[in-house]
Design an enzyme around this catalytic site. Structure first.
Site, PDB file in Angstrom:
ATOM      1  N   CYS A 338       0.793  -1.230   0.000  1.00  0.00           N
ATOM      2  CA  CYS A 338       0.000   0.000   0.000  1.00  0.00           C
ATOM      3  C   CYS A 338       0.829   1.286   0.000  1.00  0.00           C
ATOM      4  O   CYS A 338       0.523   2.193  -0.765  1.00  0.00           O
ATOM      5  CB  CYS A 338      -1.012   0.038   1.132  1.00  0.00           C
ATOM      6  SG  CYS A 338      -1.112  -1.400   2.155  1.00  0.00           S
ATOM      7  N   ARG A 367       6.947 -11.033   5.553  1.00  0.00           N
ATOM      8  CA  ARG A 367       6.513 -10.844   6.939  1.00  0.00           C
ATOM      9  C   ARG A 367       7.134 -11.928   7.788  1.00  0.00           C
ATOM     10  O   ARG A 367       7.069 -13.101   7.449  1.00  0.00           O
ATOM     11  CB  ARG A 367       4.981 -10.921   7.034  1.00  0.00           C
ATOM     12  CG  ARG A 367       4.321  -9.819   6.249  1.00  0.00           C
ATOM     13  CD  ARG A 367       2.818  -9.902   6.303  1.00  0.00           C
ATOM     14  NE  ARG A 367       2.271  -8.875   5.436  1.00  0.00           N
ATOM     15  CZ  ARG A 367       0.967  -8.716   5.200  1.00  0.00           C
ATOM     16  NH1 ARG A 367       0.096  -9.514   5.772  1.00  0.00           N
ATOM     17  NH2 ARG A 367       0.565  -7.760   4.405  1.00  0.00           N
ATOM     18  N   GLN A 385       0.941 -11.133  -2.979  1.00  0.00           N
ATOM     19  CA  GLN A 385      -0.465 -10.746  -2.923  1.00  0.00           C
ATOM     20  C   GLN A 385      -0.941 -10.354  -4.311  1.00  0.00           C
ATOM     21  O   GLN A 385      -0.217  -9.697  -5.047  1.00  0.00           O
ATOM     22  CB  GLN A 385      -0.637  -9.533  -2.003  1.00  0.00           C
ATOM     23  CG  GLN A 385      -0.264  -9.792  -0.576  1.00  0.00           C
ATOM     24  CD  GLN A 385      -0.419  -8.533   0.263  1.00  0.00           C
ATOM     25  OE1 GLN A 385       0.049  -7.462  -0.110  1.00  0.00           O
ATOM     26  NE2 GLN A 385      -1.097  -8.651   1.392  1.00  0.00           N
ATOM     27  N   ASP A 387      -2.573  -7.972  -5.175  1.00  0.00           N
ATOM     28  CA  ASP A 387      -2.979  -6.756  -4.484  1.00  0.00           C
ATOM     29  C   ASP A 387      -3.512  -5.707  -5.451  1.00  0.00           C
ATOM     30  O   ASP A 387      -3.126  -5.688  -6.622  1.00  0.00           O
ATOM     31  CB  ASP A 387      -1.741  -6.189  -3.777  1.00  0.00           C
ATOM     32  CG  ASP A 387      -2.106  -5.444  -2.513  1.00  0.00           C
ATOM     33  OD1 ASP A 387      -3.301  -5.299  -2.230  1.00  0.00           O
ATOM     34  OD2 ASP A 387      -1.169  -5.017  -1.810  1.00  0.00           O
ATOM     35  N   HIS A 389      -5.103  -1.416  -5.069  1.00  0.00           N
ATOM     36  CA  HIS A 389      -5.649  -0.336  -4.242  1.00  0.00           C
ATOM     37  C   HIS A 389      -6.509   0.536  -5.116  1.00  0.00           C
ATOM     38  O   HIS A 389      -6.101   0.935  -6.201  1.00  0.00           O
ATOM     39  CB  HIS A 389      -4.517   0.434  -3.571  1.00  0.00           C
ATOM     40  CG  HIS A 389      -3.770  -0.413  -2.604  1.00  0.00           C
ATOM     41  ND1 HIS A 389      -2.609  -1.066  -2.932  1.00  0.00           N
ATOM     42  CD2 HIS A 389      -4.071  -0.795  -1.343  1.00  0.00           C
ATOM     43  CE1 HIS A 389      -2.210  -1.794  -1.905  1.00  0.00           C
ATOM     44  NE2 HIS A 389      -3.075  -1.654  -0.928  1.00  0.00           N
ATOM     45  N   LYS A 473     -12.735  -4.794   7.530  1.00  0.00           N
ATOM     46  CA  LYS A 473     -12.571  -5.565   6.307  1.00  0.00           C
ATOM     47  C   LYS A 473     -13.665  -6.611   6.128  1.00  0.00           C
ATOM     48  O   LYS A 473     -14.361  -6.965   7.080  1.00  0.00           O
ATOM     49  CB  LYS A 473     -11.199  -6.237   6.293  1.00  0.00           C
ATOM     50  CG  LYS A 473     -10.912  -7.106   7.504  1.00  0.00           C
ATOM     51  CD  LYS A 473      -9.491  -7.677   7.440  1.00  0.00           C
ATOM     52  CE  LYS A 473      -9.238  -8.600   8.612  1.00  0.00           C
ATOM     53  NZ  LYS A 473      -8.002  -9.367   8.489  1.00  0.00           N
ATOM     54  N   HIS A 519      -8.324  -1.498  -0.084  1.00  0.00           N
ATOM     55  CA  HIS A 519      -7.301  -2.522  -0.305  1.00  0.00           C
ATOM     56  C   HIS A 519      -8.068  -3.784  -0.651  1.00  0.00           C
ATOM     57  O   HIS A 519      -9.031  -4.111   0.028  1.00  0.00           O
ATOM     58  CB  HIS A 519      -6.524  -2.856   0.969  1.00  0.00           C
ATOM     59  CG  HIS A 519      -5.958  -1.682   1.696  1.00  0.00           C
ATOM     60  ND1 HIS A 519      -4.615  -1.479   1.795  1.00  0.00           N
ATOM     61  CD2 HIS A 519      -6.533  -0.677   2.391  1.00  0.00           C
ATOM     62  CE1 HIS A 519      -4.384  -0.404   2.525  1.00  0.00           C
ATOM     63  NE2 HIS A 519      -5.545   0.101   2.892  1.00  0.00           N
TER      64      HIS A 519
END
Length: 649
Positions: A338, A367, A385, A387, A389, A473, A519
């Site tokens: 992000c 992580r 991910q 991912d 945004h 979420k 997200h």
RNA sequence: GCCAGUGUAGCUCAGGGGUAGAGCGCUUCCUUGGUAAGGAAGAGGUCAUGAGUUCAAUUCUCAUCACCGGCUCCA
């Protein structure tokens, strides 16, 4: 007399004080033998409790969740009784039911350790007790008496539980030599329990808090018939065969190497094909929904994560910053994408007309998960991910949110995931300091999610305290082969990062406004998604996705050249084909390749070589006759296209 | 990170105080076979790592590491 309404709306009259068991008896003696508990006006109760007023009832059997829950709850008490008799002085925590059975948390006497070898003995003891058909009796008890009872017994955990309960609501259940604090309901007697399997022993913190003492948790499952237990054990064995770690190895999809590091997956060639197909598929869907792909680095300046707040929240539990030759300069492996995407948004001034900006990246993040958390591909330390945004105006939020739900539905449909749960995760209202951002923004974000789900008619459950620290979420959870739930798709509304990064757009009023951020990751991560997909399909992936779509089996080495020619021709049509040119008989090649879950087997020999054709076998379905190579390429191309277009529409 | 269990060949596993076995896989040879296992030979292991007990440890004990099942955590 009172009126009892049955589920079919028929009404029967009984004497006041009639019990559930007596009602079952009045319907049929067989029902009376099988019934486990009863709902009285929606409240689940013991069969032996008197009913004093008119009521609507439902009798619960083994087939009902409520019936099984009662059965397993009593089983937990039975196990506790057996443990208490085998290990006197054991202190008891809680003993609830779970999806498949029950557990009891116990604190064994000083110096005693329970191991797998003790389980058979406890099972035996439970069976002995069950055979005596011990009656289970319920007592309503005052708080003072309850405290005295468990103080005398020496059960500090029960005393802690009672302390939190309200006087007048406390009940105990008793059977044989065992009394437990319990809300119920329970079976009339332990004789119902005919088959018992204690499945595992684990440690578990008292009340789920890491700072408390770790108790011993004993898991078990029981059945009213021996045969049901046997069936369950077979099912469990079958489920283990679907384990993605096992199939991943067998199909050569991925591996781990201690030399590379814990929780760092290595994608093998076939696994890479699978993953790339998924990426290709999602990219195509996203393009249709107006997303643009971006690429960002795997590291970022520590300051970036201080701005986002992630460093303060997770910094000490992360991979530690990377130093450079320059004193004081520090970079972090990116734990999420992000902040990078926020900086892309800031690259130039944005007009309200430009919004929403939908920025997608298959972004690999790092992580440092605790070592005990690592689990195959579902929990790793480096993962990618899917991912994206979405930066949008507040008035666009709900529509954008709905569109993301649509993308998730497209994916679930393409991969035949029907059995998912949707969970709305909100802030814990009693623990607001865990989160960043204003109350006002949190409320706006939470309401947006709740409204969007309602609009989609999505069946959701809501969990307080499960939100991310920057926003609420919506998660889509899918179960693995062994029934463990994993979060796949996730959508998060975020008012906080735009503020922290000072994101702005120019409105129609020529003033600066703050965008809202969504997200989202429909797969969740490629690693976890592939893991769950493997367990869902047991490795039999749909044709469009599977790494090897076709295997060509030459009858003898004389036809290896022809096989290569066929393979080349298929590859030109984007069909993934391999050749089994081992020096083996055709029967052997068929067997081996059938077991590898390759959808199509093509047999080529003299006949096929002469006529430029292939003999087709569909996996699991046997010989399908022969066709020309061109016809086959077209046939398979169409099947792939049909599979995908079904999902898109 | 915490509790319990497991660790023998690439894989699945057997064995057991006197330094190792099977099946599959792999290599080579024979065989060139038409729809679910052709035959033969061979290579391959510091028995997870470290320490202790013992004349002797892969086997017993302890520690460490990894994996498995849970707990906690999961941006």
């Amino acid at each position: 007399m009172i009126k009892i309404t049955l589920p079919d709306n028929s009404v029967k009259e009984f004497d006041k004080g009639v019990t559930g068991l007596e009602i079952a008896e009045a319907i049929s003696s067989r029902l009376a033998k099988e019934v486990l508990s009863i709902s009285v006006n929606g409240e689940i109760r013991d069969l032996t409790r008197a009913i004093d007023t008119d009521a609507t009832i439902k009798l619960h059997l083994w087939d009902d969740l409520e019936g099984r829950t009662t059965f397993w709850h009593s089983s937990a008490h039975l196990m506790a009784e057996a443990i208490e008799s085998s290990f006197p002085g054991t202190k008891f925590g809680i003993g609830p039911t779970v999806d498949n059975g029950f557990y009891y948390d116990i604190d064994l006497p000083e110096g005693k350790v329970l191991s797998d070898k003790d389980l058979a003995g406890i099972e035996q003891k439970m069976l002995e007790l069950a055979r005596t058909k011990e009656e289970i009796t319920r007592s309503e008890i005052s708080k003072a008496d309850a405290l005295k009872l468990f103080t005398d017994k020496g059960d500090p955990y029960k005393i802690e539980l009672i302390t939190d309960l309200q006087d007048g609501t406390i009940t105990t259940y008793h059977q044989g030599n065992f009394t437990d604090l319990c809300r119920g309901p329970h079976l009339p007697n332990m004789g119902f329990i005919k088959a018992i399997k204690l499945t595992s022993i684990a440690g578990a913190y008292w009340r789920g808090n890491e700072k408390n003492k770790m108790l011993t948790r004993v898991y078990g499952i029981t059945f009213p018939k021996q045969k049901l237990l046997e069936e369950y054990l077979v099912l469990l064995e079958e489920a283990k065969k679907r384990d993605h770690r096992k199939i991943g190895k067998e199909m050569e999809l991925f591996t781990f190497s201690a030399a590379v590091g814990l929780g760092l997956p290595l994608w093998l060639p076939k696994g890479t094909i699978l993953r790339e197909q998924l990426e290709k598929f999602l990219k195509k869907v996203q393009k249709k929904f107006g997303y643009e792909q971006v690429i960002t680095p795997h590291i970022g300046d520590v300051g970036l994560y201080k701005t986002s707040g992630h460093f303060q929240k997770y910094g000490k539990d992360s991979f530690q910053p990377i130093r450079t030759p320059n004193e004081g300069e520090e970079y972090m492996l990116k734990p999420m994408n992000c902040p990078h995407h926020c900086e892309i948004f800031k690259f130039k001034p944005r007009s309200y007309k430009d919004l929403p900006v939908r920025m997608a990246e298959f972004g690999t993040v790092y992580r440092y998960e605790q070592s005990g958390e690592l689990h195959g591909l579902t929990r790793v330390r480096s993962f990618t991910q899917d991912d994206a945004h979405i930066f949008c105006r507040p008035d666009q939020l709900k529509e954008e949110f709905l569109k993301v739900i649509d993308i998730i539905f497209i994916i679930f449909k393409a991969l035949d995931f029907k059995d998912y749960a949707a969970q709305i995760s909100l802030r814990d209202p009693n623990n607001k300091e865990k989160y960043i951002g204003s109350d006002e923004n949190w409320e706006k974000a939470e309401n947006a999610i709740i409204e969007a789900c309602a609009e989609k008619g999505l069946k959701t459950k809501t969990e307080l305290g499960e939100a991310a620290f920057y926003g609420p979420k919506l998660d889509f959870m899918i179960k693995d082969a062994l029934g463990r739930s994993w979060q796949l798709g996730t959508i998060q509304v975020d008012y906080n990062l735009p503020e922290r990064f000072g994101l702005e757009y120019i409105g129609a009023d020529d003033k600066r406004h703050r965008p809202v951020m969504i997200h989202r990751a429909p797969f969740g991560s490629m690693e976890r998604f592939v893991a769950v997909l493997i367990e869902h399909t047991a490795g039999k992936f749909p044709l469009w996705l599977t790494p090897d779509q076709v295997v060509i089996l030459p009858i003898s080495e004389k036809y290896n050249d022809y096989a290569q020619k066929v393979s080349n021709q298929l590859n030109i049509s984007d069909i993934r084909a391999v050749i089994d040119d081992r020096n083996e008989k055709i029967g052997r090649k068929i067997r081996d390749n059938e077991m590898k879950h390759i959808p199509y087997l093509l047999i080529v020999g003299e006949k096929e070589f002469e006529s430029n054709s292939v003999s087709v076998r569909r996996q699991g379905e046997g010989d399908q006759g022969s066709m020309s190579v061109d016809a086959f390429a077209e046939f398979i191309g169409k099947e792939v296209k049909d599979q995908l277009s079904e999902a898109y529409n």
